[in-house]
Design a protein around this motif. Sequence first.
Motif, PDB file in Angstrom:
ATOM      1  N   ARG A 135      35.781 -54.541  -7.345  1.00  0.00           N
ATOM      2  CA  ARG A 135      34.563 -53.791  -7.020  1.00  0.00           C
ATOM      3  C   ARG A 135      34.561 -53.382  -5.549  1.00  0.00           C
ATOM      4  O   ARG A 135      34.288 -52.237  -5.211  1.00  0.00           O
ATOM      5  N   ALA A 136      34.915 -54.309  -4.674  1.00  0.00           N
ATOM      6  CA  ALA A 136      34.929 -54.009  -3.238  1.00  0.00           C
ATOM      7  C   ALA A 136      35.962 -52.943  -2.889  1.00  0.00           C
ATOM      8  O   ALA A 136      35.709 -52.066  -2.058  1.00  0.00           O
ATOM      9  N   SER A 137      37.127 -52.986  -3.536  1.00  0.00           N
ATOM     10  CA  SER A 137      38.146 -51.973  -3.247  1.00  0.00           C
ATOM     11  C   SER A 137      37.704 -50.600  -3.757  1.00  0.00           C
ATOM     12  O   SER A 137      37.954 -49.581  -3.122  1.00  0.00           O
ATOM     13  N   GLY A 138      37.013 -50.577  -4.909  1.00  0.00           N
ATOM     14  CA  GLY A 138      36.477 -49.320  -5.421  1.00  0.00           C
ATOM     15  C   GLY A 138      35.426 -48.732  -4.493  1.00  0.00           C
ATOM     16  O   GLY A 138      35.387 -47.526  -4.247  1.00  0.00           O
ATOM     17  N   GLU A 139      34.564 -49.589  -3.971  1.00  0.00           N
ATOM     18  CA  GLU A 139      33.536 -49.127  -3.042  1.00  0.00           C
ATOM     19  C   GLU A 139      34.160 -48.586  -1.757  1.00  0.00           C
ATOM     20  O   GLU A 139      33.714 -47.567  -1.221  1.00  0.00           O
ATOM     21  N   ALA A 140      35.193 -49.256  -1.260  1.00  0.00           N
ATOM     22  CA  ALA A 140      35.876 -48.785  -0.055  1.00  0.00           C
ATOM     23  C   ALA A 140      36.538 -47.424  -0.303  1.00  0.00           C
ATOM     24  O   ALA A 140      36.467 -46.526   0.544  1.00  0.00           O
ATOM     25  N   ALA A 141      37.164 -47.263  -1.464  1.00  0.00           N
ATOM     26  CA  ALA A 141      37.785 -45.979  -1.804  1.00  0.00           C
ATOM     27  C   ALA A 141      36.729 -44.882  -1.905  1.00  0.00           C
ATOM     28  O   ALA A 141      36.958 -43.742  -1.485  1.00  0.00           O
ATOM     29  N   THR A 142      35.565 -45.212  -2.436  1.00  0.00           N
ATOM     30  CA  THR A 142      34.481 -44.237  -2.555  1.00  0.00           C
ATOM     31  C   THR A 142      33.995 -43.810  -1.176  1.00  0.00           C
ATOM     32  O   THR A 142      33.781 -42.621  -0.919  1.00  0.00           O
ATOM     33  N   LYS A 143      33.847 -44.748  -0.270  1.00  0.00           N
ATOM     34  CA  LYS A 143      33.401 -44.420   1.092  1.00  0.00           C
ATOM     35  C   LYS A 143      34.446 -43.560   1.812  1.00  0.00           C
ATOM     36  O   LYS A 143      34.095 -42.622   2.535  1.00  0.00           O
ATOM     37  N   ARG A 144      35.727 -43.853   1.603  1.00  0.00           N
ATOM     38  CA  ARG A 144      36.784 -43.011   2.196  1.00  0.00           C
ATOM     39  C   ARG A 144      36.734 -41.605   1.605  1.00  0.00           C
ATOM     40  O   ARG A 144      36.903 -40.613   2.312  1.00  0.00           O
ATOM     41  N   GLY A 145      36.499 -41.528   0.289  1.00  0.00           N
ATOM     42  CA  GLY A 145      36.396 -40.220  -0.359  1.00  0.00           C
ATOM     43  C   GLY A 145      35.233 -39.415   0.184  1.00  0.00           C
ATOM     44  O   GLY A 145      35.344 -38.206   0.417  1.00  0.00           O
ATOM     45  N   LEU A 146      34.103 -40.069   0.411  1.00  0.00           N
ATOM     46  CA  LEU A 146      32.937 -39.394   0.972  1.00  0.00           C
ATOM     47  C   LEU A 146      33.239 -38.881   2.375  1.00  0.00           C
ATOM     48  O   LEU A 146      32.909 -37.736   2.709  1.00  0.00           O
ATOM     49  N   ALA A 147      33.896 -39.679   3.174  1.00  0.00           N
ATOM     50  CA  ALA A 147      34.268 -39.246   4.529  1.00  0.00           C
ATOM     51  C   ALA A 147      35.226 -38.050   4.474  1.00  0.00           C
ATOM     52  O   ALA A 147      35.092 -37.103   5.254  1.00  0.00           O
ATOM     53  N   SER A 148      36.179 -38.076   3.541  1.00  0.00           N
ATOM     54  CA  SER A 148      37.119 -36.965   3.395  1.00  0.00           C
ATOM     55  C   SER A 148      36.406 -35.678   2.987  1.00  0.00           C
ATOM     56  O   SER A 148      36.700 -34.599   3.517  1.00  0.00           O
ATOM     57  N   LEU A 149      35.481 -35.792   2.041  1.00  0.00           N
ATOM     58  CA  LEU A 149      34.731 -34.611   1.607  1.00  0.00           C
ATOM     59  C   LEU A 149      33.880 -34.053   2.746  1.00  0.00           C
ATOM     60  O   LEU A 149      33.826 -32.835   2.952  1.00  0.00           O
ATOM     61  N   ARG A 150      33.222 -34.921   3.481  1.00  0.00           N
ATOM     62  CA  ARG A 150      32.396 -34.453   4.602  1.00  0.00           C
ATOM     63  C   ARG A 150      33.247 -33.775   5.670  1.00  0.00           C
ATOM     64  O   ARG A 150      32.842 -32.762   6.236  1.00  0.00           O
ATOM     65  N   SER A 151      34.428 -34.301   5.926  1.00  0.00           N
ATOM     66  CA  SER A 151      35.331 -33.664   6.893  1.00  0.00           C
ATOM     67  C   SER A 151      35.801 -32.301   6.390  1.00  0.00           C
ATOM     68  O   SER A 151      35.851 -31.329   7.153  1.00  0.00           O
ATOM     69  N   ALA A 152      36.145 -32.234   5.108  1.00  0.00           N
ATOM     70  CA  ALA A 152      36.595 -30.964   4.533  1.00  0.00           C
ATOM     71  C   ALA A 152      35.484 -29.915   4.601  1.00  0.00           C
ATOM     72  O   ALA A 152      35.738 -28.746   4.917  1.00  0.00           O
ATOM     73  N   ILE A 153      34.244 -30.321   4.319  1.00  0.00           N
ATOM     74  CA  ILE A 153      33.116 -29.389   4.389  1.00  0.00           C
ATOM     75  C   ILE A 153      32.897 -28.920   5.824  1.00  0.00           C
ATOM     76  O   ILE A 153      32.656 -27.729   6.070  1.00  0.00           O
ATOM     77  N   ALA A 154      33.017 -29.827   6.775  1.00  0.00           N
ATOM     78  CA  ALA A 154      32.855 -29.449   8.181  1.00  0.00           C
ATOM     79  C   ALA A 154      33.941 -28.464   8.624  1.00  0.00           C
ATOM     80  O   ALA A 154      33.658 -27.487   9.333  1.00  0.00           O
ATOM     81  N   LEU A 155      35.174 -28.694   8.207  1.00  0.00           N
ATOM     82  CA  LEU A 155      36.258 -27.759   8.536  1.00  0.00           C
ATOM     83  C   LEU A 155      36.018 -26.404   7.890  1.00  0.00           C
ATOM     84  O   LEU A 155      36.221 -25.358   8.516  1.00  0.00           O
ATOM     85  N   TYR A 156      35.608 -26.414   6.635  1.00  0.00           N
ATOM     86  CA  TYR A 156      35.297 -25.173   5.932  1.00  0.00           C
ATOM     87  C   TYR A 156      34.206 -24.406   6.684  1.00  0.00           C
ATOM     88  O   TYR A 156      34.316 -23.206   6.908  1.00  0.00           O
ATOM     89  N   TYR A 157      33.165 -25.108   7.066  1.00  0.00           N
ATOM     90  CA  TYR A 157      32.040 -24.511   7.794  1.00  0.00           C
ATOM     91  C   TYR A 157      32.525 -23.853   9.091  1.00  0.00           C
ATOM     92  O   TYR A 157      32.146 -22.726   9.409  1.00  0.00           O
TER      93      TYR A 157
END
Length: 140
Positions: free
Chosen positions: A35-57
Amino acid sequence: MTNKNIFVLMEILAAVTIVGVIAYFAIPKYSNILRASGEAATKRGLASLRSAIALYYGDNGAKYPGVDISKELVEKGYIKQIPYVYISHHKNSNVILTHDLEINTDTGGWAYKVDDMPNSPDRVKGQIWINCSHGDWSKL
């Protein structure tokens, strides 16, 4: 039944008991680690998406991705693939919900606010989050 057979049977019962005790303590610990590793992967995914959106912007004249955010980010090379959300209470999903956010507040996956419409009033245009109302996920 001979004494030797009884002794072998006792050894087998002792081994099964020991394995059972170890499993009793190890399985919950293993589940917590998963569960903890899944949550960590989810948080990394969220950070990646936010970075991609910022670059796109930044690259697109201060415009956020639209309703086809998944397609726009992947095809234009801002992110290799949309990451999955791995959290309890939901199936793993990499779907980005962009509509009816006010009624679809707990679908798992991602939620992305495309415009300044009043849905999800605590969110702003261009913001992405984990679409889960359990625990602290909605605050990320």
